[in-house]
Design a protein around this motif. Structure first.
Motif, PDB file in Angstrom:
ATOM      1  N   LYS A 236       0.073  -4.822  -6.720  1.00 51.74           N
ATOM      2  CA  LYS A 236       0.436  -3.645  -5.988  1.00 51.74           C
ATOM      3  C   LYS A 236       0.740  -3.644  -4.667  1.00 51.74           C
ATOM      4  CE  LYS A 236      -2.367   0.583  -5.155  1.00 51.74           C
ATOM      5  NZ  LYS A 236      -3.748   1.490  -5.500  1.00 51.74           N
ATOM      6  N   PHE A 237       0.097  -4.127  -3.749  1.00 53.67           N
ATOM      7  CA  PHE A 237       0.186  -4.348  -2.492  1.00 53.67           C
ATOM      8  C   PHE A 237       1.370  -5.353  -1.896  1.00 53.67           C
ATOM      9  CE2 PHE A 237      -3.934  -2.622  -2.211  1.00 53.67           C
ATOM     10  CZ  PHE A 237      -3.906  -1.649  -1.315  1.00 53.67           C
ATOM     11  N   ALA A 238       1.390  -6.463  -2.785  1.00 50.62           N
ATOM     12  CA  ALA A 238       2.777  -7.385  -2.601  1.00 50.62           C
ATOM     13  C   ALA A 238       4.076  -6.877  -2.821  1.00 50.62           C
ATOM     14  CB  ALA A 238       2.433  -8.751  -3.049  1.00 50.62           C
ATOM     15  N   SER A 239       4.068  -6.250  -4.063  1.00 54.43           N
ATOM     16  CA  SER A 239       5.394  -5.665  -4.398  1.00 54.43           C
ATOM     17  C   SER A 239       5.676  -4.332  -3.627  1.00 54.43           C
ATOM     18  CB  SER A 239       5.163  -5.450  -5.912  1.00 54.43           C
ATOM     19  OG  SER A 239       4.350  -4.236  -6.315  1.00 54.43           O
ATOM     20  N   PHE A 240       4.587  -3.593  -3.181  1.00 55.77           N
ATOM     21  CA  PHE A 240       5.008  -2.376  -2.310  1.00 55.77           C
ATOM     22  C   PHE A 240       5.428  -2.797  -1.070  1.00 55.77           C
ATOM     23  CE2 PHE A 240       3.554   0.230   1.115  1.00 55.77           C
ATOM     24  CZ  PHE A 240       3.918   1.522   0.772  1.00 55.77           C
TER      25      PHE A 240
END
Length: 385
Positions: free
Chosen positions: A259-263
Motif C-alpha cells: 500500500k505505502f510503497a506502491s502509493f
C-alpha cells in the motif's frame, strides 16, 4: 390567387421576439421591426446550464473560503507545525485515524458480505442478493453488522499505521543518509510501513476478532463492541482476542508494505509525467493525485493480501478453543484448498481500491488543512532543480 398563409419572413417579424433562440445576426434593423417584436438588448438569453454552472462555482468558492478560514484557525491554534516535530507526528496520527476509521466503517456492508462468502462461498450468489436477504431479515442495522468494532479497530490501526509510517520513514532515511535514501528509498518505504503495521495490528486485533465473529455468526453473537469483547474474554480469556494476531500480521504487513510503497512510487510517476513540479499544482489537483495513486495501490495490495485475509476470517470464525494455530491452519486449508483462498477477491478489489484511494485523499487533505505538504511525489531531479 394570393397566398392565404403568412410567409417565413412575416412569421419571423411577428414571432421572432418570443423565441429564446433568436440570434442578433438575424434581427431586422430597428426601423424594419414589427411592433410586436421584443427588443433583445433588454432581454438577454437565459441558459439553465450557465445558471447551474454559476451556482456551482459560487458554492465551490464559498466552500474553499470556509476551508481556508477553518484551516487558518487550526494552524493558528497549533502555532505552526514544523516538519518531523512531535506536533507533525501527532497531526499525521490524527489524520490516519480519520482516514482509516471513517472509510472502513463506510464500506461495512461490503465487508460483511465478503466475510460471509469467505466462510461459506455458497451462502450468497452475489452482493445485491446478500444485501437484500440481510435487509429483509434484519433491516438496515443488519446490513451494517460489525460497524462498531470496525470503526474503533481501524481508527486505532490507522492512527498507528500512518503516524508510525511517517516516523519510521524519517528514522530509516536518517540512518541511511540523503544520498543513500534516494538509492534505496523503496526499501525505506517497505521497512517503514512494515514496522508501523507490526505495532498497529496489536491495537486492531481485538476489534478484528469481534468484527469477524459478529459478521459470520447468524444471528450475530453480540450486538455491541464491548459486549463482544466481554463475551470472548469470558469464554476464552484475554488471549481469545489475540488468537488471530499471527494471520492478521500475515495479511496486514504485506498489504501495508504494498500500500505505502506502491502509493509513493505511483504518485512519483504521476508527478514525473506531468509538466512542472508538484508545487505548481493546487490543493485539489494534489488530492486528486493522492486518490488516483491510492486506488492503484489498493488494487495491488488487495491481490497480495487476499489469501491471508481469507485465513483470518476462517480462523476467527472456525478455530476451536485450545486448537493450535498450525493445526487450525492445516485443517482449514485442507477444507477449502488453494482455490478457496481466493473466494471474494473481486469484491475485495473494489472495496480495497476505493477504500485505499479515499484513505490517501482524506489523509493528504487533512495534511493540507494543517498546513503540511502532501505525501510523496517529488523525484530526486525535480527536488534538486
Amino acid at each position: 390567387m394570393p397566398n392565404l398563409f403568412p410567409g417565413q419572413h412575416t412569421l419571423g417579424l411577428a414571432f421572432g421576439g418570443a423565441s429564446p433562440f433568436s440570434r442578433k445576426a438575424d434581427e431586422a434593423p430597428l426601423n424594419q421591426r414589427s411592433k410586436w417584436q421584443a427588443n433583445h438588448e433588454n432581454y438577454p438569453i437565459w441558459s439553465a446550464a450557465d445558471d447551474a454552472k454559476n451556482k456551482a462555482a459560487k458554492l465551490s468558492d464559498a466552500a474553499v473560503a470556509e476551508f481556508e478560514k477553518a484551516s487558518s484557525k487550526a494552524q493558528a491554534k497549533t502555532g505552526g507545525i514544523e516538519l518531523y516535530s512531535a506536533k507533525y507526528y501527532a497531526a499525521c496520527t490524527f489524520g490516519g485515524m480519520l482516514a482509516c476509521g471513517l472509510t472502513h466503517t463506510a464500506v461495512t456492508p461490503l465487508d460483511l458480505v465478503k466475510c460471509r462468502r469467505q466462510v461459506d462461498s455458497k451462502m450468497y450468489k452475489g452482493n445485491f442478493e446478500a444485501w437484500g436477504k440481510i435487509g429483509r431479515a434484519e433491516g438496515i442495522r443488519g446490513v451494517f453488522t460489525g460497524w462498531g468494532p470496525t470503526f474503533w479497530g481501524y481508527s486505532v490501526q490507522g492512527a498507528f499505521k500512518y503516524g508510525g509510517y511517517e516516523f519510521f520513514k524519517k528514522f530509516y532515511a536518517d540512518l541511511l543518509g540523503e544520498d543513500n535514501f534516494h538509492k534505496f528509498k523503496t526499501g525505506v518505504y517497505l521497512s517503514a510501513s512494515a514496522s508501523a503495521e507490526l505495532i498497529a495490528d496489536v491495537g486492531l486485533c481485538p476489534f478484528e476478532a469481534v468484527k469477524v465473529r459478529m459478521q459470520t455468526t447468524i444471528p450475530p453473537f453480540a450486538r455491541t463492541t464491548l459486549g463482544g469483547i466481554n463475551y470472548i474474554v469470558g469464554k476464552e480469556s484475554f488471549g481469545g482476542l489475540y488468537k488471530g494476531l499471527y494471520p492478521l500480521w500475515g495479511r496486514q504487513i504485506p498489504y501495508t508494505m504494498m500500500k505505502f510503497a506502491s502509493f509513493e512510487k505511483t504518485v512519483e510517476l504521476i508527478y514525473g509525467y506531468l509538466p512542472g513540479s508538484k508545487s505548481d499544482y493546487g490543493k485539489g489537483a494534489q488530492t486528486a493525485v493522492s486518490f488516483a495513486g491510492g486506488y492503484i495501490a489498493g488494487i495491488l495490495c488487495a491481490i497480495v493480501s487476499h489469501p491471508a485475509d481469507v485465513m483470518v476470517s476462517k480462523l476467527n470464525a472456525d478455530r476451536q478453543p485450545g486448537e493450535a494455530f498450525g493445526a487450525a491452519l492445516k485443517r482449514i486449508y485442507g477444507h477449502i484448498g488453494f482455490g478457496g483462498l481466493w473466494n471474494g477477491l473481486p469484491v475485495r478489489i473494489v472495496m480495497i481500491g476505493t477504500l485505499t484511494g479515499l484513505q490517501w485523499m482524506i489523509y493528504d487533505y487533512f495534511k493540507i488543512f494543517m498546513g503540511l505538504p502532501t505525501t510523496g511525489g517529488a523525484t530526486q531531479d525535480k527536488q534538486k532543480s
